[in-house]
Every structure is written in C-alpha cells, then in structure tokens.
Scaffold this motif. Structure first.
Motif, PDB file in Angstrom:
ATOM      1  N   PRO A  58       0.830  -1.211   0.000  1.00 34.71           N
ATOM      2  CA  PRO A  58       0.000   0.000   0.000  1.00 34.71           C
ATOM      3  C   PRO A  58       0.862   1.257   0.000  1.00 34.71           C
ATOM      4  CG  PRO A  58      -0.891  -1.604   1.526  1.00 34.71           C
ATOM      5  CD  PRO A  58       0.426  -2.159   1.047  1.00 34.71           C
ATOM      6  N   ALA A  59       0.418   2.281  -0.729  1.00 36.51           N
ATOM      7  CA  ALA A  59       1.245   3.469  -0.958  1.00 36.51           C
ATOM      8  C   ALA A  59       1.718   4.116   0.334  1.00 36.51           C
ATOM      9  CB  ALA A  59       0.460   4.478  -1.794  1.00 36.51           C
ATOM     10  N   LEU A  60       0.832   4.214   1.326  1.00 35.93           N
ATOM     11  CA  LEU A  60       1.202   4.867   2.582  1.00 35.93           C
ATOM     12  C   LEU A  60       2.292   4.075   3.307  1.00 35.93           C
ATOM     13  CD1 LEU A  60       0.351   7.345   4.310  1.00 35.93           C
ATOM     14  CD2 LEU A  60      -1.117   5.791   5.601  1.00 35.93           C
TER      15      LEU A  60
ATOM     16  N   ILE B 106       3.574  14.243   5.501  1.00 37.86           N
ATOM     17  CA  ILE B 106       2.920  13.724   6.710  1.00 37.86           C
ATOM     18  C   ILE B 106       3.512  12.370   7.093  1.00 37.86           C
ATOM     19  CG2 ILE B 106       0.740  12.858   7.626  1.00 37.86           C
ATOM     20  CD1 ILE B 106      -0.673  15.021   5.985  1.00 37.86           C
ATOM     21  N   VAL B 107       3.794  11.524   6.092  1.00 34.43           N
ATOM     22  CA  VAL B 107       4.405  10.227   6.359  1.00 34.43           C
ATOM     23  C   VAL B 107       5.798  10.411   6.960  1.00 34.43           C
ATOM     24  CG1 VAL B 107       5.247   8.082   5.325  1.00 34.43           C
ATOM     25  CG2 VAL B 107       3.086   9.060   4.565  1.00 34.43           C
ATOM     26  N   ALA B 108       6.552  11.384   6.439  1.00 29.71           N
ATOM     27  CA  ALA B 108       7.880  11.673   6.991  1.00 29.71           C
ATOM     28  C   ALA B 108       7.768  12.119   8.448  1.00 29.71           C
ATOM     29  CB  ALA B 108       8.565  12.762   6.163  1.00 29.71           C
ATOM     30  N   ARG B 109       6.753  12.911   8.754  1.00 25.25           N
ATOM     31  CA  ARG B 109       6.531  13.329  10.140  1.00 25.25           C
ATOM     32  C   ARG B 109       6.207  12.124  11.022  1.00 25.25           C
ATOM     33  NH1 ARG B 109       1.245  16.659  12.304  1.00 25.25           N
ATOM     34  NH2 ARG B 109       1.583  16.215  14.514  1.00 25.25           N
ATOM     35  N   ALA B 110       5.361  11.216  10.509  1.00 26.59           N
ATOM     36  CA  ALA B 110       5.019  10.015  11.267  1.00 26.59           C
ATOM     37  C   ALA B 110       6.268   9.183  11.553  1.00 26.59           C
ATOM     38  CB  ALA B 110       3.995   9.180  10.493  1.00 26.59           C
ATOM     39  N   GLN B 111       7.119   9.033  10.535  1.00 29.73           N
ATOM     40  CA  GLN B 111       8.351   8.270  10.718  1.00 29.73           C
ATOM     41  C   GLN B 111       9.234   8.916  11.769  1.00 29.73           C
ATOM     42  OE1 GLN B 111       9.280   5.377   9.649  1.00 29.73           O
ATOM     43  NE2 GLN B 111      11.345   5.457  10.503  1.00 29.73           N
ATOM     44  N   ALA B 112       9.355  10.241  11.730  1.00 30.54           N
ATOM     45  CA  ALA B 112      10.194  10.958  12.692  1.00 30.54           C
ATOM     46  C   ALA B 112       9.667  10.827  14.115  1.00 30.54           C
ATOM     47  CB  ALA B 112      10.289  12.433  12.300  1.00 30.54           C
TER      48      ALA B 112
END
Length: 220
Positions: free
Chosen positions: A144-146, A178-184
């Motif tokens: 999945p893309a996310l 937003i995904v980069a923020r989640a990872q961080a």
C-alpha cells in the motif's frame, strides 16, 4: 490428561493439508496454484492486522492460524513442482538459517547492545547476502502506498541519506510530508490512518442513525 507435544498441532495441519490436496481429497484445494491463492494470503494478513488492532485473543489465535494455513498450503503446492520442489520443512529450515545468519550477536561473536545496532546489522547482512545495490531494493512495489512511503523514508533515514525532496505542493508531496513526520515521531502511518478511518466510520454510523431517527420522528 493428554500430554502436550511440541509441534504436534503443526504436524497435524500439514497432514490435513496433504489429505485435502491428494487424490480423493478436496477438488477445490487440489486445483489451487500459488497465483490463485495469492489474494487469500493478502486478505488473511489484513484480517490478522485487524485482530491485532481491535480483536480479542481468540480472534488473534484464529487469524494467526489462517495466515499459517496460507504458508502450509503454498508449501504443499510447492512440493509438487516438477523441477524445483520444496516443502514446509525446507521453508522452516530456510527462515531459521536466515535468523541465525542475521543475529550474529546471539549466535556468533558480533556486538549489538541496542535495537538500533541490531537493525543496522540486519540491513548490512541482508544487503551483502542478497547482493543488493541499493537500500531501496526489496521494498515491494505492491505494498500500500502509505506503508511503502514510510518504508522508503525509513530505509533512507537508517542509511543516513541526504535526500532532497522534489519540489511540489500537490496532494502527493503533502501526504509524503505527513508520512515523513510520522516516521520521525515513531508512528506507524498506515496503522494511524486505519484507526482514524475507524473513528470516522463510527462517527458516520452515529450520524446515519441520528439522521434516520430524526426522519422517523418527523414522519410521525
């Protein structure tokens, strides 16, 4: 009371699968291939995730069993291959060998005192043994893309790559940010979105019920 024998349940599952697949067994099971079974494997993994996030212990046990069935089924199909057969024991041996190889701090004399060091060793060994040229190799394109976006960002971060994001203000770049923020922040973006969607669905159902109730009262 019958004594519990370690591995007896797994051995029984293999025997049952063999009976279903063999002549005189189940016609549906007998005609399945890796390709025809693929959608079921994906579906069972999603049901396992749902059990982990919102289910009971009984749900978790059942869904783990369904995922295990997919592995045993595929291994049984693989055992019939004319040129390159393998069975469930070959699958188990292969993954056990992989675990030993990628945990030299447990099975050899390497050092890894933290989870971060273990992950670094894992990636280094995997890159060497699989002959990969890039840290991005091996990320499934069908993911999945996310989830795939977070895996790409995670790989780049662990490799300490100085990635210059392409300029853009569209929805795609905003989602990636937003995904980069989640990872961080150590958040599983896919799981977070699933939970937010469940919450939204609950609110939508409540609004739907309220709307239906208001309609009924107005017609009285």
């Amino acid at each position: 009371m019958t004594a519990h024998v370690e591995g007896a349940g797994l051995a029984r599952l293999v025997e049952v699968m063999d009976r279903l697949r063999s002549p005189g067994g189940c016609p549906w099971d007998a005609e399945q291939t890796h390709e025809s079974l693929a959608p079921y494997a994906l579906e069972e993994v999603h049901e396992l995730l749902e059990a982990i996030e919102t289910g009971t212990r009984a749900d978790l046990r059942e869904e783990l069993g369904d995922v295990l069935l997919q592995v045993v089924f595929h291994a049984r199909v693989a055992a019939e291959h004319a040129e390159d057969p393998f069975d469930i024991d070959d699958v188990a041996t292969s993954v056990a060998d992989k675990l030993v190889e990628r945990h030299p701090h447990v099975f050899a004399d390497a050092d890894a005192a933290t989870a971060e060091q273990v992950s670094a060793n894992w990636e280094r060994i995997k890159k060497a043994t699989k002959g990969r040229d890039s840290v991005m190799d091996g990320i499934p394109a069908s993911q999945p893309a996310l989830a795939r976006a977070q895996k790409v960002i995670s790989r780049a971060s662990r490799a300490q790559l100085d990635v210059r994001d392409p300029a853009g203000v569209g929805i795609g770049p905003q989602l990636l940010a937003i995904v980069a923020r989640a990872q961080a922040e150590g958040v599983d973006a896919e799981a977070a979105l699933r939970q937010a969607t469940r919450d939204y669905e609950t609110a939508a159902r409540e609004a739907e019920s309220a709307s239906a109730g208001a309609t009924e009262h107005s017609s009285d």
